[in-house]
Motif scaffolding. Structure first.
Motif, PDB file in Angstrom:
ATOM      1  N   GLY A   1       0.812  -1.212   0.000  1.00  0.00           N
ATOM      2  CA  GLY A   1       0.000   0.000   0.000  1.00  0.00           C
ATOM      3  C   GLY A   1       0.844   1.260   0.000  1.00  0.00           C
ATOM      4  O   GLY A   1       2.050   1.223  -0.210  1.00  0.00           O
ATOM      5  N   ARG A   2       0.206   2.376   0.266  1.00  0.00           N
ATOM      6  CA  ARG A   2       0.881   3.663   0.214  1.00  0.00           C
ATOM      7  C   ARG A   2       0.825   4.352   1.562  1.00  0.00           C
ATOM      8  O   ARG A   2      -0.085   4.130   2.339  1.00  0.00           O
ATOM      9  N   ILE A   3       1.781   5.222   1.795  1.00  0.00           N
ATOM     10  CA  ILE A   3       1.775   6.097   2.954  1.00  0.00           C
ATOM     11  C   ILE A   3       1.205   7.424   2.475  1.00  0.00           C
ATOM     12  O   ILE A   3       1.591   7.922   1.432  1.00  0.00           O
TER      13      ILE A   3
ATOM     14  N   CYS B   1       7.637  12.792  -9.344  1.00  0.00           N
ATOM     15  CA  CYS B   1       7.324  11.744  -8.366  1.00  0.00           C
ATOM     16  C   CYS B   1       6.568  10.605  -9.039  1.00  0.00           C
ATOM     17  O   CYS B   1       5.716  10.834  -9.898  1.00  0.00           O
ATOM     18  N   SER B   2       6.865   9.390  -8.621  1.00  0.00           N
ATOM     19  CA  SER B   2       6.209   8.210  -9.200  1.00  0.00           C
ATOM     20  C   SER B   2       4.866   7.921  -8.540  1.00  0.00           C
ATOM     21  O   SER B   2       4.179   6.992  -8.930  1.00  0.00           O
ATOM     22  N   PHE B   3       4.473   8.715  -7.565  1.00  0.00           N
ATOM     23  CA  PHE B   3       3.232   8.527  -6.827  1.00  0.00           C
ATOM     24  C   PHE B   3       2.359   9.774  -6.986  1.00  0.00           C
ATOM     25  O   PHE B   3       2.814  10.797  -7.492  1.00  0.00           O
ATOM     26  N   ASP B   4       1.103   9.675  -6.551  1.00  0.00           N
ATOM     27  CA  ASP B   4       0.179  10.804  -6.645  1.00  0.00           C
ATOM     28  C   ASP B   4       0.546  11.895  -5.650  1.00  0.00           C
ATOM     29  O   ASP B   4       0.880  11.620  -4.498  1.00  0.00           O
TER      30      ASP B   4
ATOM     31  N   ARG C   1     -10.092  18.378  -4.970  1.00  0.00           N
ATOM     32  CA  ARG C   1      -8.768  17.748  -4.987  1.00  0.00           C
ATOM     33  C   ARG C   1      -8.166  18.006  -6.368  1.00  0.00           C
ATOM     34  O   ARG C   1      -8.712  17.584  -7.380  1.00  0.00           O
ATOM     35  N   ILE C   2      -7.030  18.730  -6.390  1.00  0.00           N
ATOM     36  CA  ILE C   2      -6.370  19.129  -7.627  1.00  0.00           C
ATOM     37  C   ILE C   2      -5.091  18.309  -7.798  1.00  0.00           C
ATOM     38  O   ILE C   2      -4.331  18.131  -6.845  1.00  0.00           O
ATOM     39  N   ASP C   3      -4.809  17.861  -9.011  1.00  0.00           N
ATOM     40  CA  ASP C   3      -3.566  17.158  -9.314  1.00  0.00           C
ATOM     41  C   ASP C   3      -2.418  18.168  -9.238  1.00  0.00           C
ATOM     42  O   ASP C   3      -2.373  19.125 -10.007  1.00  0.00           O
TER      43      ASP C   3
END
Length: 112
Positions: free
Chosen positions: A35-37, A61-64, A73-75
C-alpha cells in the motif's frame, strides 16, 4: 496527537493537527502490504516561479501528489490546476509516497 491501530497486513494512524488560527483537522494515514503512505503538508506558493518549481518537482514523483482545496482535490502535477487555485491562501498537499526532492520543496514552501 497520534493513535495507531494494527490489523492483519495493515497499520492505520489518525493524526490531529491544527494550523494556526484554524480548528483541529484529522488526517488518516494508511499503510498496508504493497500500500501507500499518505501525508499532508501545508505550503504557500507566492509567485509563478514557486508554482513552476513545485509542479515540476511533483511531476517527477512516481506517486500521486494532490492539493486539497476545500472539497476539491487538484492534481499537483498540473500547472493549470495549481494556477487556478487561490494562491493567497495556504495549500494542503497530500502525498501518497515519499521523495527527498519533494520533501525539500515542501519544506521550502512551508506555510507560515
Amino acid at each position: 496527537m497520534a493513535a495507531t491501530e494494527q490489523g492483519e497486513g495493515a497499520c492505520f494512524a489518525a493524526v490531529s493537527y491544527a494550523p494556526a488560527g484554524q480548528e483541529t483537522k484529522m488526517l488518516l494515514s494508511a499503510r498496508s502490504q504493497g500500500g501507500r503512505i499518505m501525508k499532508i503538508r501545508e505550503i504557500r506558493l507566492k509567485t509563478v516561479e514557486d508554482v513552476r518549481e513545485f509542479v515540476q518537482t511533483a511531476d517527477r514523483c512516481s506517486f500521486d501528489v494532490d492539493i486539497l482545496n476545500g472539497e476539491t482535490r487538484i492534481d499537483a502535477k498540473s500547472i493549470m490546476g495549481v494556477m487556478s487555485l487561490d494562491l493567497t491562501q495556504d495549500l494542503e498537499v497530500l502525498c501518497e509516497g515519499e521523495d527527498p526532492d519533494l520533501e525539500r520543496v515542501l519544506a521550502k514552501f512551508a506555510g507560515e
